[in-house]
Design an enzyme around this catalytic site. Structure first.
Site, PDB file in Angstrom:
ATOM      1  N   GLY A  42      15.301   8.063 -15.606  1.00 54.60           N
ATOM      2  CA  GLY A  42      13.891   8.285 -15.908  1.00 54.60           C
ATOM      3  C   GLY A  42      13.027   7.100 -15.520  1.00 54.60           C
TER       4      GLY A  42
ATOM      5  CE  LYS B 144      12.166  13.858  -1.814  1.00 55.06           C
ATOM      6  NZ  LYS B 144      11.750  13.379  -3.143  1.00 55.06           N
TER       7      LYS B 144
ATOM      8  CG  ASP C 160       4.063   7.947 -12.009  1.00 54.73           C
ATOM      9  OD1 ASP C 160       3.623   9.087 -11.792  1.00 54.73           O
ATOM     10  OD2 ASP C 160       5.045   7.468 -11.413  1.00 54.73           O
TER      11      ASP C 160
ATOM     12  CE1 TYR D 282      -3.761  -2.269   0.071  1.00 51.75           C
ATOM     13  CE2 TYR D 282      -2.710  -3.284   1.966  1.00 51.75           C
ATOM     14  CZ  TYR D 282      -3.669  -3.316   0.967  1.00 51.75           C
ATOM     15  OH  TYR D 282      -4.514  -4.375   0.868  1.00 51.75           O
TER      16      TYR D 282
ATOM     17  N   GLY E  32       2.219   2.415  -2.842  1.00 53.93           N
ATOM     18  CA  GLY E  32       2.897   2.417  -4.143  1.00 53.93           C
ATOM     19  C   GLY E  32       4.342   2.866  -4.077  1.00 53.93           C
ATOM     20  CB  THR E  33       6.485   4.351  -6.737  1.00 55.10           C
ATOM     21  OG1 THR E  33       6.190   3.319  -7.664  1.00 55.10           O
ATOM     22  CG2 THR E  33       7.922   4.800  -6.899  1.00 55.10           C
TER      23      THR E  33
ATOM     24  N   GLY F  18      19.049  14.126 -13.571  1.00 51.64           N
ATOM     25  CA  GLY F  18      17.675  14.614 -13.423  1.00 51.64           C
ATOM     26  C   GLY F  18      17.361  14.745 -11.946  1.00 51.64           C
TER      27      GLY F  18
ATOM     28  CG  HIS G  10      10.008  40.393  10.150  1.00 52.49           C
ATOM     29  ND1 HIS G  10      10.859  40.309   9.075  1.00 52.49           N
ATOM     30  CD2 HIS G  10      10.755  40.827  11.202  1.00 52.49           C
ATOM     31  CE1 HIS G  10      12.080  40.692   9.450  1.00 52.49           C
ATOM     32  NE2 HIS G  10      12.033  41.006  10.738  1.00 52.49           N
TER      33      HIS G  10
ATOM     34  CB  ALA H 282       3.065  11.759  -5.289  1.00 49.22           C
TER      35      ALA H 282
END
Ligand SMILES: Cc1cc2nc3c(=O)[nH]c(=O)nc-3n(C[C@H](O)[C@H](O)[C@H](O)COP(=O)(O)OP(=O)(O)OC[C@H]3O[C@@H](n4cnc5c(N)ncnc54)[C@H](O)[C@@H]3O)c2cc1C
Length: 475
Positions: free
Chosen positions: A277, A56, A318, A43, A45-46, A188, A451, A327
């Site tokens: 790719g 990340k 994709d 579950y 996916g990629t 890339g 700020h 995503a």
């Protein structure tokens, strides 16, 4: 009765539980449709298992280690030791919590979950082969189907992912240790993100790229900032070279490259990451049995309702032609397909899609560049704010890069923006909202920003485009 005899029916069948498929399934169930989601692997996916999230996680952890070890100027004297196996467990735990969350959310929304590989028998039924020996198969009949089977890394001749020293991005994210010398093929976004993370973890990284610069598709002044910083981190680039083969040499490998003119070079490394790719996964579903056509690259063409050439079969994520492999794009397309399947007048009509590259520094882009605005017939008004003039950027120690806002001079409508610098992936959300909502430069410049924040640079860039900047010289 044997498992293979079971035949069930569902209103909506979703194939693939990545960010395209699971989001589509949840939305279809939320709309009251009897929904079944089939996944053959994991579950999320990629994205959750082998892409966005683990990359990340490593990018954050490697940056933390690197920052702690290079903050002498701030008075921090540290020499952090990286325990790769603990870092990997932490990453796996993050992934596990998210994938478990997807499964729970699907169940809580009433989605029926089936594990296995779905292949079309015809345009109203699939056979699902369950994994593992003796697990059997079952048939599911559907009224509507959403295909969300994602993508896989492209292989290049001579570099089989099955061969031990050759890594795909998935292998790199599952690595048990940091290689001493890593050769990366492709500059890339995936190649650059992983090169940066491994360099920060202590690998000597060499990148070979067929084109003449990193990150094709981004403007030069954006990609230059990233390339220069990567060079500072010790990454060595060789442009205009394509990897042509490799051979083992003791525990190492020697990778051969070739230029267009036939000049060859060779590089020694202990691992080779091929990141050139991704290609769509449409060969797992026997699409032709449902009468579905793919283009010459294997993608499904869809209309703006995400319908394929077979009206009641949708494709999202994709596998969709002419759609960025991201995503958040897959999820948006999944929502459109599900809502349309529920009889709603849904259509994919995003004004612009933001994209981020999690290099050091990050890149965030949305909508048009200055030259794209010109090509589209606008007279662009462009404003820029360098991070070296931002108080908040200085307090973070990261002042490379800038925020650029592109607008239509006549109306003031924000058309797009390019950000390279700290937190660019977050900051671009403000510009994406501006483009989507039809905000003007005046709206962005006139919005009071907290700020000291990096987001003030977005406001300043909008003021700069209006010739009213306070903290930078107006263009
Ligand atoms: C290293 C890396 C980093 C990335 N970073 C980012 C990022 O930062 N931001 C971003 O937006 N995107 C990123 N991406 C891209 C992102 O992961 C994809 O765009 C996204 O996962 C596509 O979603 P999807 O639902 O279309 O397909 P996928 O996530 O690929 O899911 C498809 C699923 O379908 C299943 N499946 C395939 N065939 C069948 C079948 N016949 N039956 C049952 N199940 C099947 C597969 O097992 C898979 O789980 C990254 C990708 C990689 C590789």
């Amino acid at each position: 009765m044997v498992v293979g005899d079971i035949s069930t029916g569902t209103e909506v069948l979703v194939i693939g539980a990545g960010p395209g498929g699971y989001v589509a399934a949840i939305r279809a169930a939320q709309r009251g449709l009897d929904t079944t989601l089939v996944e053959r692997d994991a579950y999320g996916g990629t994205c959750l298992n082998h892409g966005c999230i683990p990359s990340k996680a490593y990018i954050t952890a490697s940056s933390l280690a690197h920052e702690a070890g290079s903050a002498e100027e701030m008075g921090i004297h540290a020499d952090p030791a990286v325990d790769m196996s603990q870092m990997r467990s932490w990453k796996d735990d993050v992934v596990g919590r998210l994938t478990g969350g997807v499964e729970k959310l699907c169940k809580a929304n009433g989605v029926n979950l089936i594990e296995g590989t779905a292949r079309f028998k015809d345009d109203s039924s699939v056979r699902i082969e369950h994994g593992g020996e003796g697990q059997g198969s079952e048939t599911v009949e559907f009224e509507r189907c959403i295909v969300a089977t994602g993508s896989r890394p492209v292989q290049i001749p001579g570099f089989e992912f099955a061969d031990d020293p050759v890594w795909s991005s998935r292998d790199a994210l599952a690595a048990e240790s940091v290689p001493d010398e890593l050769l990366v093929v492709g500059a890339g976004y995936i190649g650059m993100e992983l090169s940066t993370a491994f360099a920060k973890l202590g690998a000597d990284v060499t990148v070979v790229e067929m084109l003449e610069d990193v990150l094709p598709g981004y403007e030069d002044d954006v990609s230059n900032v990233v390339r220069k910083r990567a060079e500072e981190l010790g990454i060595e680039f060789h442009f205009g070279e394509g990897a042509s083969g490799w051979s083992p040499d003791g525990d190492d490998v020697v990778v051969e490259t070739e230029t267009e003119d036939g000049e060859t070079s060779s590089y020694r490394a202990d691992k080779v990451l091929v990141a050139v790719g991704r290609s769509p996964v449409t060969d797992t579903v026997d699409a032709e049995n449902a009468g579905l056509e793919t283009d010459e690259k294997g993608f499904f063409e869809t209309d703006d309702r995400m319908r394929t050439s077979v009206d009641h079969i949708y494709a999202v994520g994709d596998v969709v032609a002419d759609s960025p492999m991201l995503a958040h794009v897959g999820s948006k397309e999944g929502i459109v397909a599900a809502e349309h399947a529920a009889g709603e007048p849904a259509a994919y009509d995003a004004q612009a899609v933001p994209a981020a590259v999690f290099t050091d520094p990050e890149i965030g882009t949305v909508g048009m560049t200055e030259s794209e605005a010109e090509e589209a017939g606008f007279t662009p008004a462009v404003g820029q704010m360098p991070f070296n003039a931002s108080g908040r950027a200085m307090t973070t120690g990261h002042t490379e890069g800038f925020v650029r806002v592109v607008a239509d001079e006549d109306s003031g409508f924000v058309l797009g923006g390019q950000i390279v610098g700290p937190e660019a992936s977050e900051l671009v959300a403000e510009l994406a909202l501006a483009v989507e909502m039809g905000a003007t430069l005046e709206d962005v410049a006139g919005t009071v920003h907290t700020h000291p924040t990096l987001a003030e640079a977005v406001m300043e860039a909008a003021e700069n485009a209006r010739g009213e900047a306070i903290h930078t010289l107006n263009r």
